[in-house]
Design a protein around this motif. Structure first.
Motif, PDB file in Angstrom:
ATOM      1  N   GLU A 512       0.818  -1.206   0.000  1.00 45.57           N
ATOM      2  CA  GLU A 512       0.000   0.000   0.000  1.00 45.57           C
ATOM      3  C   GLU A 512       0.856   1.263   0.000  1.00 45.57           C
ATOM      4  O   GLU A 512       1.170   1.823   1.061  1.00 45.57           O
ATOM      5  CB  GLU A 512      -0.884   0.034   1.253  1.00 45.57           C
ATOM      6  N   PRO A 513       1.213   1.767  -1.189  1.00 42.96           N
ATOM      7  CA  PRO A 513       2.016   3.002  -1.218  1.00 42.96           C
ATOM      8  C   PRO A 513       1.316   4.189  -0.549  1.00 42.96           C
ATOM      9  O   PRO A 513       1.964   5.142  -0.176  1.00 42.96           O
ATOM     10  CB  PRO A 513       2.189   3.267  -2.717  1.00 42.96           C
ATOM     11  N   HIS A 514       0.010   4.107  -0.385  1.00 46.36           N
ATOM     12  CA  HIS A 514      -0.673   5.269   0.189  1.00 46.36           C
ATOM     13  C   HIS A 514      -0.229   5.556   1.626  1.00 46.36           C
ATOM     14  O   HIS A 514      -0.360   6.661   2.113  1.00 46.36           O
ATOM     15  CB  HIS A 514      -2.195   5.128   0.075  1.00 46.36           C
ATOM     16  N   TRP A 515       0.360   4.557   2.275  1.00 47.80           N
ATOM     17  CA  TRP A 515       0.908   4.811   3.609  1.00 47.80           C
ATOM     18  C   TRP A 515       2.024   5.840   3.536  1.00 47.80           C
ATOM     19  O   TRP A 515       2.203   6.645   4.445  1.00 47.80           O
ATOM     20  CB  TRP A 515       1.474   3.525   4.201  1.00 47.80           C
ATOM     21  N   ILE A 516       2.774   5.785   2.469  1.00 57.11           N
ATOM     22  CA  ILE A 516       3.896   6.715   2.321  1.00 57.11           C
ATOM     23  C   ILE A 516       3.367   8.109   1.958  1.00 57.11           C
ATOM     24  O   ILE A 516       3.833   9.119   2.483  1.00 57.11           O
ATOM     25  CB  ILE A 516       4.872   6.230   1.224  1.00 57.11           C
ATOM     26  N   ALA A 517       2.390   8.140   1.072  1.00 60.77           N
ATOM     27  CA  ALA A 517       1.809   9.427   0.682  1.00 60.77           C
ATOM     28  C   ALA A 517       1.185  10.106   1.908  1.00 60.77           C
ATOM     29  O   ALA A 517       1.388  11.304   2.151  1.00 60.77           O
ATOM     30  CB  ALA A 517       0.770   9.229  -0.415  1.00 60.77           C
ATOM     31  N   GLY A 518       0.452   9.330   2.683  1.00 59.55           N
ATOM     32  CA  GLY A 518      -0.191   9.869   3.884  1.00 59.55           C
ATOM     33  C   GLY A 518       0.853  10.358   4.884  1.00 59.55           C
ATOM     34  O   GLY A 518       0.691  11.396   5.533  1.00 59.55           O
ATOM     35  N   TYR A 519       1.942   9.615   4.958  1.00 66.25           N
ATOM     36  CA  TYR A 519       3.018   9.998   5.869  1.00 66.25           C
ATOM     37  C   TYR A 519       3.628  11.334   5.440  1.00 66.25           C
ATOM     38  O   TYR A 519       3.880  12.221   6.267  1.00 66.25           O
ATOM     39  CB  TYR A 519       4.102   8.918   5.914  1.00 66.25           C
ATOM     40  N   ALA A 520       3.849  11.490   4.147  1.00 63.98           N
ATOM     41  CA  ALA A 520       4.423  12.746   3.641  1.00 63.98           C
ATOM     42  C   ALA A 520       3.519  13.919   4.027  1.00 63.98           C
ATOM     43  O   ALA A 520       4.005  14.972   4.472  1.00 63.98           O
ATOM     44  CB  ALA A 520       4.605  12.677   2.125  1.00 63.98           C
TER      45      ALA A 520
END
Ligand code: ARG
Length: 579
Positions: A512-520
């Protein structure tokens, strides 16, 4: 020790003698005065056959201060940890400065029990030839690219695989259309060939509705293609080359490269052995002359492997390709980043592979994603209204360029164009990756290009802003004393920084790349609210009057900048120094 969560996990694993990869849930206590982190002991009670409160006491008894942890206290079934903030901050900022672009990445390769590096084959993008990359192709392409980066960061050997859709009856149709209209009408494929091929295809589909004989004709051409007919081959390979050249152009803009490119056509002579093997294992049956694997016992329709006319199918090629991928890379995991519309296809052939007892059966995973909708309407690339990927990218870059021209009048034109591309493409990528992948994405130009809100431009703008703050301060951050970071806002920023490695692991574990986007986004917001404190109180400014405090704060700001850039890079976005 890469983060406090690692330190907490290590403490618990050691104290309770649990396997090193045990999942430890780390939360915050109801009252911050109780400690910085709370870890519930319930999950271990069953395995260890002990009461949670006794386990909590056991952890506390074994606790040694260190690695940024100052104290551990039992509170019923929880262990509350307190951090040694100065030590913690010094370690954290030191690590980020030292690891730089690899902060958040695993320090060592990911290995199996024998110490062999783990391998993942990631099938992504895999477009069909003779049509343009449509906007919706961004999904598989960028989710796949992000997963390649994330797995690599986690220490895996990654094989990014483009399973080009260059085979099947569609290509018979294209050749038939070319023979019927393209050639006699003198269509010139040298320029914008893909548009012309797609037009021929659409025209053929239309004509087919009136004249079913065209279906037979297309099948005949595909049969010729499969049979190695010289003319069919030559046309097909020309169409393929034209398409590949166009794909390449778009891919290069968004930084997409593959480690392996094997079209479906590559599997032509690798399908018979697979069919023979499945037959020998008694899995295939004949149904109206077609070869199928019955899956009624799995509540699925039969998996069709060969049609009556002898033509092989998508599923057959997928199975043959999985066999090949396993032979070639002996993968530990193979991901297929493909829309959820193909869920049944994957469930079917995964099941066939399982029934056949192939050694890699349990290692295949369909990483499904939702659709893109424009104003509630799904996009489709064959026939009808297509929004092309390169057009969307161009438009995004153009619009961003207009904004930058207004905001930043000093920026030289060439740099502006470059940054506009980074931010415009970044906006499109971020919009695609910022939600859970199975959810559908509603495409909204205004929202995605905004410099405020949950957007790519917002994150990149924050990065450029921090870069500018550091540049303008002229302060040398080496030798900073992190112990001078004593405000709550600074602490919140530091905590988030320390969680980055964990987020990367999370994103990998769930694909789930969205974890990274959300983190940013979280990191940008935390930085912003810290920075805003200085507007009210000059003593709280990042570059405040006290030189040593300013040095420490700028060191924290640099760590934010680095970590943000690392996060953006994992999802395929650039981090411009100015905007
Ligand atoms: N070419 C296919 C399509 O455009 C996607 C291929 C996905 N990968 C696979 N191994 N089936 O629908």
């Amino acid at each position: 020790m890469s983060s406090f969560t690692d330190a907490v996990r290590a403490t618990i694993v050691r104290a309770l003698d649990l396997p090193a990869d045990t999942k430890v849930a780390i939360g915050t206590p109801p009252d911050p005065a109780m400690g910085d982190f709370a870890v519930p002991m319930f999950p271990f009670a069953k395995v260890l056959r002990n009461a949670p409160s006794r386990l909590a006491q056991q952890v506390v008894d074994a606790f040694d201060p260190g690695n940024g942890l100052a104290s551990a206290e039992a509170s019923g079934p929880f262990v509350n940890f307190r951090l040694d903030r100065p030590v913690f901050l010094t370690n954290l900022l030191g690590e980020i400065a030292e690891r730089g672009a690899t902060f958040g990445h695993a320090a060592r390769p990911a290995v199996d029990a024998d110490g062999r590096q783990l391998t993942v084959v990631i099938d992504y993008s895999s477009p069909n030839i003779s049509k343009h990359l449509a906007y919706h192709h961004i999904r598989s392409t960028m989710i796949g690219k992000a997963l390649c980066s994330i797995y690599a960061a986690l220490g895996w050997r990654v094989v990014g695989f483009n399973f080009l859709g260059d085979w099947g009856t569609t290509h018979g149709m294209l050749i038939a259309a070319w023979k019927m209209w393209g050639e006699p009408e003198g269509v010139d494929l040298a320029e914008d060939g893909v548009t012309k091929l797609n037009a021929l295809y659409v025209r053929y589909r239309e004509a087919l509705k009136e004249d079913p004989a065209l279906d037979v004709l297309a099948r005949e051409w595909f049969a010729k293609l499969e049979g190695g007919d010289v003319e069919a081959r030559a046309l097909w390979s020309r169409f393929r080359e034209i398409s590949l050249a166009e794909f390449e152009e778009v891919f290069s803009r968004i930084g997409v490269t593959f480690d392996a490119l094997y079209g479906e056509s590559f599997y032509e002579d690798r399908m018979d052995p697979v069919l023979a093997d499945l037959a020998a294992k008694g899995l295939t049956t004949l149904s109206d002359g077609a070869v199928v694997v019955e899956l009624a016992d799995e509540q699925m329709p039969p998996c069709l492997l060969r049609k009556q006319d002898g033509a092989t199918l998508y599923a057959t090629r997928d199975i043959a390709s999985a066999v090949h991928r396993h032979e070639e890379w002996s993968f530990d995991r193979a991901l297929y980043v493909v829309g959820k519309g193909q869920t049944l296809h994957f469930r079917q052939w995964f099941k066939v592979v399982e029934k056949a007892g192939y050694p890699f059966a349990g290692r295949l995973e369909h990483v499904a994603f939702g659709q893109i909708r424009f104003g509630g309407v799904k996009t489709s690339s064959r026939g009808g209204n297509v929004t092309l990927l390169h057009e969307v990218l161009d438009r995004a870059a153009d619009q961003i360029e207009a904004v930058i021209t207004e905001k930043n009048t000093d920026m030289p034109a060439e740099q502006r164009r470059e940054v506009a591309r980074q931010v415009g493409y970044g906006a499109i990528i971020f919009a695609d990756l910022s939600r859970e992948r199975v959810k559908d994405v509603e495409f909204d130009w205004e929202r995605l290009l905004a410099f405020e809100g949950d957007t790519g431009p917002y994150c990149q703008y924050q990065h450029a802003r921090i870069a500018s703050i550091i540049r303008k301060s002229g302060v040398e951050t080496a030798g900073a004393a992190p112990a001078l970071l004593t405000t709550e806002a600074e602490w919140q920023v530091a905590l988030l920084l320390s969680q980055f490695p964990e987020k990367v692991r999370h994103a990998g574990a769930r694909n789930e790349p969205h974890w990274i986007a959300g983190y940013a986004l979280d990191l940008c917001r935390a930085f912003s609210s810290w920075y805003a404190k200085g507007n009210k109180d000059p003593a709280l400014k990042v570059n405040c009057d006290d030189p040593e405090t300013a040095r420490a704060r700028l060191a924290l700001a640099s760590a934010v900048k680095q970590t943000l850039a690392n996060a953006l890079s994992l999802i395929g976005m650039a981090a411009p120094e100015a905007m």
